[in-house]
Design a protein around this motif. Structure first.
Motif, PDB file in Angstrom:
ATOM      1  N   ALA A   1       0.928  -1.216  -0.005  1.00 49.38           N
ATOM      2  CA  ALA A   1       0.098  -0.076  -0.083  1.00 49.38           C
ATOM      3  C   ALA A   1       0.921   1.391  -0.104  1.00 49.38           C
ATOM      4  N   ALA A   2       2.002   1.076   0.729  1.00 55.35           N
ATOM      5  CA  ALA A   2       2.995   2.533   0.770  1.00 55.35           C
ATOM      6  C   ALA A   2       3.546   2.586  -0.929  1.00 55.35           C
ATOM      7  N   VAL A   3       3.672   1.413  -1.562  1.00 54.50           N
ATOM      8  CA  VAL A   3       4.326   1.607  -2.816  1.00 54.50           C
ATOM      9  C   VAL A   3       3.223   2.031  -3.712  1.00 54.50           C
ATOM     10  N   ASP A   4       1.822   1.562  -3.434  1.00 52.47           N
ATOM     11  CA  ASP A   4       0.640   2.236  -4.286  1.00 52.47           C
ATOM     12  C   ASP A   4       0.727   3.685  -4.203  1.00 52.47           C
ATOM     13  N   TYR A   5       0.689   4.124  -2.762  1.00 54.45           N
ATOM     14  CA  TYR A   5       0.727   5.663  -2.528  1.00 54.45           C
ATOM     15  C   TYR A   5       1.847   6.537  -3.043  1.00 54.45           C
ATOM     16  N   ILE A   6       3.109   6.006  -2.924  1.00 53.11           N
ATOM     17  CA  ILE A   6       4.342   6.527  -3.211  1.00 53.11           C
ATOM     18  C   ILE A   6       4.482   6.720  -5.006  1.00 53.11           C
ATOM     19  N   GLY A   7       3.948   5.612  -5.761  1.00 56.00           N
ATOM     20  CA  GLY A   7       3.918   5.488  -7.019  1.00 56.00           C
ATOM     21  C   GLY A   7       3.251   6.538  -7.711  1.00 56.00           C
ATOM     22  N   LEU A   8       2.262   7.048  -7.040  1.00 52.50           N
ATOM     23  CA  LEU A   8       1.308   8.000  -7.517  1.00 52.50           C
ATOM     24  C   LEU A   8       1.664   9.490  -7.431  1.00 52.50           C
ATOM     25  N   ARG A   9       2.658   9.711  -6.572  1.00 50.31           N
ATOM     26  CA  ARG A   9       3.353  11.090  -6.353  1.00 50.31           C
ATOM     27  C   ARG A   9       3.875  11.565  -7.512  1.00 50.31           C
ATOM     28  N   PRO A  10       3.720  12.883  -7.868  1.00 47.01           N
ATOM     29  CA  PRO A  10       3.993  13.229  -9.207  1.00 47.01           C
ATOM     30  C   PRO A  10       5.721  13.625  -9.063  1.00 47.01           C
ATOM     31  N   GLU A  11       6.269  13.581  -7.979  1.00 54.06           N
ATOM     32  CA  GLU A  11       7.679  13.884  -7.946  1.00 54.06           C
ATOM     33  C   GLU A  11       8.548  12.473  -8.047  1.00 54.06           C
ATOM     34  N   VAL A  12       7.637  11.492  -8.204  1.00 58.79           N
ATOM     35  CA  VAL A  12       8.292   9.942  -8.016  1.00 58.79           C
ATOM     36  C   VAL A  12       8.252   9.237  -9.426  1.00 58.79           C
ATOM     37  N   ASP A  13       9.510   8.803  -9.825  1.00 63.72           N
ATOM     38  CA  ASP A  13       9.414   7.982 -10.941  1.00 63.72           C
ATOM     39  C   ASP A  13       9.022   6.237 -10.452  1.00 63.72           C
ATOM     40  N   ARG A  14       7.876   5.960 -10.604  1.00 60.50           N
ATOM     41  CA  ARG A  14       7.208   4.700 -10.048  1.00 60.50           C
ATOM     42  C   ARG A  14       8.234   3.469 -10.628  1.00 60.50           C
ATOM     43  N   GLU A  15       8.836   3.547 -11.684  1.00 55.81           N
ATOM     44  CA  GLU A  15       9.551   2.534 -11.862  1.00 55.81           C
ATOM     45  C   GLU A  15      10.923   2.371 -11.251  1.00 55.81           C
ATOM     46  N   ARG A  16      11.132   3.023 -10.402  1.00 57.79           N
ATOM     47  CA  ARG A  16      12.446   3.286  -9.459  1.00 57.79           C
ATOM     48  C   ARG A  16      11.913   3.339  -7.957  1.00 57.79           C
ATOM     49  N   ILE A  17      11.418   2.401  -7.506  1.00 63.88           N
ATOM     50  CA  ILE A  17      11.114   2.135  -6.065  1.00 63.88           C
ATOM     51  C   ILE A  17      11.384   1.019  -5.501  1.00 63.88           C
ATOM     52  N   GLY A  18      12.059   1.207  -4.250  1.00 65.80           N
ATOM     53  CA  GLY A  18      12.779   0.139  -3.273  1.00 65.80           C
ATOM     54  C   GLY A  18      12.000   0.241  -1.946  1.00 65.80           C
ATOM     55  N   VAL A  19      12.572  -0.707  -1.175  1.00 61.67           N
ATOM     56  CA  VAL A  19      11.934  -0.743  -0.033  1.00 61.67           C
ATOM     57  C   VAL A  19      12.935  -1.281   1.187  1.00 61.67           C
ATOM     58  N   ILE A  20      12.911  -0.661   2.526  1.00 61.81           N
ATOM     59  CA  ILE A  20      13.612  -0.901   3.464  1.00 61.81           C
ATOM     60  C   ILE A  20      12.792  -1.203   4.600  1.00 61.81           C
ATOM     61  N   GLY A  21      13.238  -2.476   5.191  1.00 66.77           N
ATOM     62  CA  GLY A  21      12.454  -3.172   6.325  1.00 66.77           C
ATOM     63  C   GLY A  21      13.360  -3.294   7.371  1.00 66.77           C
ATOM     64  N   ILE A  22      13.288  -2.944   8.440  1.00 66.41           N
ATOM     65  CA  ILE A  22      14.021  -2.843   9.742  1.00 66.41           C
ATOM     66  C   ILE A  22      13.470  -3.933  10.785  1.00 66.41           C
ATOM     67  N   CYS A  23      14.259  -4.572  11.422  1.00 67.97           N
ATOM     68  CA  CYS A  23      13.676  -5.688  12.596  1.00 67.97           C
ATOM     69  C   CYS A  23      12.580  -6.679  12.150  1.00 67.97           C
ATOM     70  N   GLY A  24      11.599  -6.618  12.702  1.00 71.36           N
ATOM     71  CA  GLY A  24      10.415  -7.344  12.212  1.00 71.36           C
ATOM     72  C   GLY A  24      10.047  -7.084  11.109  1.00 71.36           C
ATOM     73  N   TRP A  25       9.955  -5.891  10.512  1.00 72.88           N
ATOM     74  CA  TRP A  25       9.642  -5.498   9.256  1.00 72.88           C
ATOM     75  C   TRP A  25      10.321  -5.777   8.123  1.00 72.88           C
ATOM     76  N   GLY A  26      11.781  -6.363   8.413  1.00 69.77           N
ATOM     77  CA  GLY A  26      12.731  -6.734   7.617  1.00 69.77           C
ATOM     78  C   GLY A  26      12.121  -7.939   6.788  1.00 69.77           C
ATOM     79  N   GLY A  27      11.587  -9.116   7.745  1.00 69.91           N
ATOM     80  CA  GLY A  27      10.745 -10.310   7.041  1.00 69.91           C
ATOM     81  C   GLY A  27       9.634  -9.839   6.346  1.00 69.91           C
ATOM     82  N   MET A  28       8.644  -8.790   6.650  1.00 70.87           N
ATOM     83  CA  MET A  28       7.501  -8.308   6.075  1.00 70.87           C
ATOM     84  C   MET A  28       8.032  -7.823   4.656  1.00 70.87           C
TER      85      MET A  28
END
Length: 354
Positions: A141-168
């Protein structure tokens, strides 16, 4: 050790969760980072090189999520690469994930740190419950949102997960092919620790007892019309406490990292939170992240290093495990002289290139 501490450790062992141990020993009423005149409520100072916006977006289940968007001030009119950041488990966006997001924005990325469903400023009832499915969805859902921002190139999206959210994060990226690169920092596999305990030490008998206890708790919750919660995370650590519990206390219950909305800062998960994790191994499809790259970052002295090593072995190339000499699990939460931000920037610049 006090009877209360001993009872708490027995509870953790029997549930096989390790959940409260992630949040242990908070000092109730510990001061949060002082707000400034603009209402800055993070546990880290505001960067003058970054613009900040508070935003909301919905996940696929209709839950409204709250986030902090960080944008480089010198971005001009270019569409920039973006990174969604989540974690640690039981933390809020004003803590570690916000620090990672703001720091990566200083390095030229548009970033989004968010509160997972049912926690922090995000929606969802009851409060302080977690789900391997819904929390994986939160990343997409965060990717959904950020990919619709006009400042963002939606073909260049990454993710960082920390601790338990690393597995998620790894679970989300395995399914969400829009994400081009992922970092798992000081990661936990929450389904593994909840179902098997630390270092896979929980026996079948203990697992069965925990499931019996939580199954019957559902009747108590249904009768009452709401969930019971685990003991508040306000047990004081002692000299004989495990070092990782002392480390969690030092982050979550002191001005260093305390935040009143964090589950880990004097609050608690519901008693039945582990149920949905017990039969749900979230890293089953980690190899399907390939050919997209994974960077694992972990501390040499972290009690959780075995999670990263196991995930690294199961992942397909391209992959890298960076072990930080002398670092503990929580050093990678907020110690900017330990977290390898230059390495993270290099990794994302390479793999989110135009």
């Amino acid at each position: 050790m006090s009877d209360h501490n001993e009872a708490r450790r027995t509870f953790l062992k029997l549930t096989g969760t390790g959940v409260a141990a992630l949040s242990v020993a908070t000092a109730v009423g510990a001061p949060a980072f002082a707000q400034d005149s603009a209402g800055w409520d993070k546990t880290f100072p505001k960067s003058e090189a970054v613009d900040h916006e508070k935003i909301t977006f919905n996940n696929r289940y209709g839950i409204s999520l709250s986030g902090d968007l960080y944008l480089p001030k010198n971005r001009g009119d270019r569409r920039l690469p973006a990174i969604a950041v989540g974690g640690p488990f039981g933390a809020v966006k004003e803590q570690s994930s916000g620090l990672y997001a703001q720091t990566m924005a200083e390095r030229g990325f548009i970033t989004l740190a968010f509160d997972p469903s049912y926690t922090g400023e995000s929606g969802g009832e009851p409060r302080n419950v977690a789900s391997p499915d819904i929390n994986t969805e939160d990343f997409s859902a965060a990717v959904d949102y950020i990919g619709l921002r006009p400042e963002v190139d939606r073909e260049r999206i990454g993710v960082i997960g920390i601790c338990g959210w690393g597995g998620m994060a790894l679970n989300a990226v395995a399914a969400d092919k829009r994400v081009k690169a992922v970092v798992a920092s000081t990661m936990y596999d929450m389904t593994r620790v909840m179902s098997k305990g630390y270092n896979d030490s929980v026996t079948l008998e203990q697992r069965t007892q925990a499931l019996e206890q939580m199954s019957r708790q559902r009747w108590a919750d249904a009768e009452k019309g709401g969930p019971a919660y685990q003991p508040a995370y306000n047990v004081t650590v002692s000299a004989d406490s495990p070092q990782f519990m002392i480390d969690y206390h030092d982050y979550y219950s002191t001005p260093r990292g305390y935040h009143k909305r964090a589950v880990n800062s004097g609050n608690a998960w519901t008693q039945t939170t582990p149920l949905s994790f017990m039969n749900m191994p979230i890293l089953s499809y980690i190899a399907e992240i390939s050919p997209r790259p994974i960077l694992f970052v972990h501390g040499e002295k972290a009690h959780s290093l075995y999670f990263a090593k196991t995930a690294f072995e199961a992942a397909a190339e391209p992959k890298e495990l960076m072990v930080i000499p002398g670092a503990s699990h929580t050093d990678l939460y907020d110690k900017t002289d330990v977290i390898p931000f230059d390495k993270l920037a290099q990794f994302f610049n390479q793999h989110l290139a135009a």
